[in-house]
Motif scaffolding. Structure first.
Motif, short mmCIF file in Angstrom:
data_model
loop_
_atom_site.label_atom_id
_atom_site.label_comp_id
_atom_site.label_asym_id
_atom_site.label_seq_id
_atom_site.Cartn_x
_atom_site.Cartn_y
_atom_site.Cartn_z
N ASN A 2 0.82 -1.21 0.00
CA ASN A 2 0.00 0.00 0.00
C ASN A 2 0.86 1.25 0.00
O ASN A 2 1.88 1.32 0.64
CB ASN A 2 -0.90 0.02 1.23
N PHE A 4 0.20 5.20 0.61
CA PHE A 4 -0.59 6.38 0.92
C PHE A 4 -0.14 6.90 2.27
O PHE A 4 0.71 6.33 2.92
CB PHE A 4 -2.10 6.08 0.98
N PHE A 44 -10.10 -4.19 6.20
CA PHE A 44 -9.35 -3.62 5.07
C PHE A 44 -7.87 -3.73 5.44
O PHE A 44 -7.21 -2.74 5.72
CB PHE A 44 -9.75 -2.15 4.84
N ALA A 64 -1.28 -1.89 10.45
CA ALA A 64 -2.00 -2.21 11.69
C ALA A 64 -2.01 -3.72 11.97
O ALA A 64 -1.89 -4.13 13.13
CB ALA A 64 -3.42 -1.68 11.59
N GLU A 84 -8.90 -8.73 2.85
CA GLU A 84 -8.23 -7.84 1.90
C GLU A 84 -8.69 -8.22 0.50
O GLU A 84 -8.54 -9.36 0.08
CB GLU A 84 -6.70 -7.96 2.05
N LYS A 85 -9.28 -7.25 -0.20
CA LYS A 85 -9.91 -7.55 -1.49
C LYS A 85 -8.91 -7.82 -2.62
O LYS A 85 -9.15 -8.65 -3.50
CB LYS A 85 -10.83 -6.39 -1.88
N GLU A 86 -7.79 -7.11 -2.58
CA GLU A 86 -6.82 -7.25 -3.68
C GLU A 86 -5.92 -8.45 -3.42
O GLU A 86 -5.22 -8.51 -2.39
CB GLU A 86 -5.94 -5.99 -3.79
N ASN A 89 -2.19 -7.75 -2.57
CA ASN A 89 -2.01 -7.30 -1.18
C ASN A 89 -2.19 -8.46 -0.20
O ASN A 89 -1.45 -8.58 0.79
CB ASN A 89 -3.02 -6.20 -0.82
N ASP A 112 -14.58 -9.06 -0.44
CA ASP A 112 -15.12 -7.75 -0.04
C ASP A 112 -15.44 -7.77 1.45
O ASP A 112 -16.12 -8.68 1.95
CB ASP A 112 -16.38 -7.49 -0.88
N CYS A 113 -14.98 -6.74 2.14
CA CYS A 113 -15.18 -6.63 3.59
C CYS A 113 -16.66 -6.73 3.99
O CYS A 113 -17.00 -7.36 5.00
CB CYS A 113 -14.59 -5.31 4.05
N ASP A 139 -10.75 0.17 7.97
CA ASP A 139 -9.83 1.21 7.50
C ASP A 139 -9.79 1.27 5.97
O ASP A 139 -8.78 0.96 5.36
CB ASP A 139 -8.43 0.87 8.08
C1 SAM Z 1 -6.15 2.04 3.76
S1 SAM Z 1 -5.71 0.48 3.15
C2 SAM Z 1 -5.53 -0.47 4.60
C3 SAM Z 1 -4.26 -0.26 5.36
C4 SAM Z 1 -4.14 -1.19 6.53
N1 SAM Z 1 -5.24 -1.02 7.47
C5 SAM Z 1 -2.80 -1.00 7.23
O1 SAM Z 1 -2.74 -0.55 8.37
O2 SAM Z 1 -1.82 -1.37 6.60
C6 SAM Z 1 -7.16 -0.14 2.47
C7 SAM Z 1 -7.05 -1.54 1.90
O3 SAM Z 1 -8.36 -2.05 1.66
C8 SAM Z 1 -8.35 -2.81 0.46
N2 SAM Z 1 -9.74 -2.81 -0.03
C9 SAM Z 1 -10.35 -1.92 -0.86
N3 SAM Z 1 -11.65 -2.22 -0.99
C10 SAM Z 1 -11.89 -3.29 -0.21
C11 SAM Z 1 -13.06 -4.03 0.11
N4 SAM Z 1 -14.24 -3.72 -0.42
N5 SAM Z 1 -12.96 -5.06 0.97
C12 SAM Z 1 -11.76 -5.38 1.53
N6 SAM Z 1 -10.60 -4.72 1.26
C13 SAM Z 1 -10.68 -3.68 0.41
C14 SAM Z 1 -7.34 -2.12 -0.43
O4 SAM Z 1 -6.82 -3.02 -1.38
C15 SAM Z 1 -6.30 -1.64 0.57
O5 SAM Z 1 -5.26 -2.57 0.72
#
Ligand code: SAM
Length: 285
Positions: A2, A4, A44, A64, A84-86, A89, A112-113, A139
Motif C-alpha cells: 500500500n 498512501f 481492510f 496495523a 483484503e480484497k486485492e 495485497n 469484499d469486507c 480502515d
Molecule cells: C487504507 S488500506 C488499509 C491499510 C491497513 N489497514 C494497514 O494498516 O496497513 C485499504 C485496503 O483495503 C483494500 N480494499 C479496498 N476495498 C476493499 C473491500 N471492499 N474489501 C476489503 N478490502 C478492500 C485495499 O486493497 C487496501 O489494501
C-alpha cells in the motif's frame, strides 16, 4: 504494497494499537473468568506495510495488522481475521503476518469486507459466537464500507473503529448545486444508508428569490459539509450502538479534513477509553 498516508496514517495506527492494549488488559481478566475468546477483525487489512511519501524519500510504516499481532502483554488475541480484497495485497499480507507468526491463529480472506462483516454478524449471533468478543478495525481508502454492514453489527459485542472518508469521499460527491450523477447518488445512499431526498435535505438548502419572471429557487450546498457529514454519520452510528466516541480528525498538509476516525461500541467503558486516547492525539494536531 500500500502507498498512501500523511502523519495521520501513523497516528491512526497508534490510536488503534493503544486502544488494543487497553482492550486486552481489561478483557484478559474477563476472558479468564468467563472463558471468552478474543477476536481481532480487520476488514481492510492491506499488505502488512504502508509506503509513505514520495519515491525519493519513501518511508515504510508497519501496518496495523502486524502491529496488533505483535502485542503480547498481557496477552494476544485468540484469533485474527484479515480481509483484503486485492489478491496481490493479500499475498503480501500472508508473507508479512501468517508466515511470520506461525503460532498465531490467523485467517486471511481475499474478498469484499462487507460480505465478511455479514458473516461475522451471523457467527456472533449463533450459540458458538456468544462466547466471542471482537475488536474490529475498518480502515478503507474510500467509501467501500456499506451502511448495512454496520447495521449487521449493532447490538453485538464488537468495538468497531471506523475511518470515515468525510472530506475524501462524501464531500467530494456532494456537488455544489446538488446536481449529482445517479452513480454518485447511489454511492452516497449505500454509504450513508439514506435515500436521495434525505441526503439532499441534510446537505443542501434552498433559497427563493423573486425575479421579473416569478420565483426562482436556488439550491446551495451547506458550507461545512465535511463537518456535517461527520456529525451525521456519528449520530446515525448512535442509533446502532449505545456509545460512539468523539472523532480523531485527519487533515492533510493544507489543513483540509480528509477523514474522521472514531469508535462505536455497546460498552460505555470502551468508549470512555477511546475518547481519552483520541483527545490526546487531537491535541497534537
Ligand atoms: C487504507 S488500506 C488499509 C491499510 C491497513 N489497514 C494497514 O494498516 O496497513 C485499504 C485496503 O483495503 C483494500 N480494499 C479496498 N476495498 C476493499 C473491500 N471492499 N474489501 C476489503 N478490502 C478492500 C485495499 O486493497 C487496501 O489494501
Amino acid at each position: 504494497m500500500n502507498n498512501f498516508g500523511g502523519d495521520w496514517t501513523e497516528n491512526k495506527i497508534e490510536i488503534l494499537v493503544e486502544y488494543a492494549g487497553a482492550y486486552l488488559n481489561i478483557m484478559n481478566i474477563h476472558a479468564k473468568k468467563y472463558g471468552w475468546k478474543l477476536l481481532y477483525f480487520d476488514g481492510f487489512a492491506g499488505s502488512g506495510f504502508i509506503k509513505k511519501g514520495k519515491l525519493e524519500d519513501q518511508k515504510l510504516i508497519i501496518g496495523a495488522a502486524r502491529r496488533i499481532l505483535e502485542i503480547e502483554d498481557p496477552r494476544s488475541f485468540d484469533m485474527f481475521y484479515f480481509v483484503e480484497k486485492e489478491s496481490e495485497n493479500a499475498e503480501l499480507l500472508k508473507a508479512n503476518t501468517k508466515d511470520q507468526f506461525p503460532d498465531k491463529n490467523i485467517r486471511i480472506v481475499t474478498t469484499d469486507c462487507n460480505k465478511k462483516i455479514k458473516a461475522l454478524s451471523n457467527f456472533l449471533s449463533s450459540p458458538q459466537g456468544h462466547n466471542y468478543k471482537v475488536l474490529a478495525y475498518i480502515d478503507p481508502c474510500g467509501m467501500q464500507l456499506n451502511w448495512e454492514s454496520l447495521v449487521a453489527l449493532q447490538k453485538l459485542s464488537v468495538d468497531v473503529w471506523i475511518l470515515i472518508p468525510t472530506g475524501m469521499g462524501v464531500n467530494r460527491l456532494l456537488k455544489k448545486d446538488s446536481n449529482i450523477s445517479d452513480a454518485w447518488v447511489s454511492k452516497l445512499e449505500i454509504f450513508l444508508g439514506m435515500n436521495k431526498q434525505e441526503i439532499l435535505n441534510s446537505f443542501y438548502k434552498e433559497s427563493v428569490t423573486m425575479t421579473l419572471f416569478g420565483e426562482e429557487v436556488k439550491t446551495t450546498k451547506e458550507e461545512n459539509a465535511v463537518e456535517k457529514s461527520a456529525e451525521l454519520y456519528k449520530s446515525r452510528l448512535g442509533s446502532l450502538f449505545k456509545y460512539v466516541s468523539e472523532p480523531y480528525i485527519l487533515k492533510n498538509r493544507s489543513n483540509s479534513t480528509m477523514f474522521h476516525f472514531l469508535m462505536a461500541s455497546n460498552n460505555r467503558t470502551a468508549v470512555k477509553i477511546a475518547n481519552e486516547i483520541i483527545q490526546k492525539y487531537n491535541r497534537k494536531n
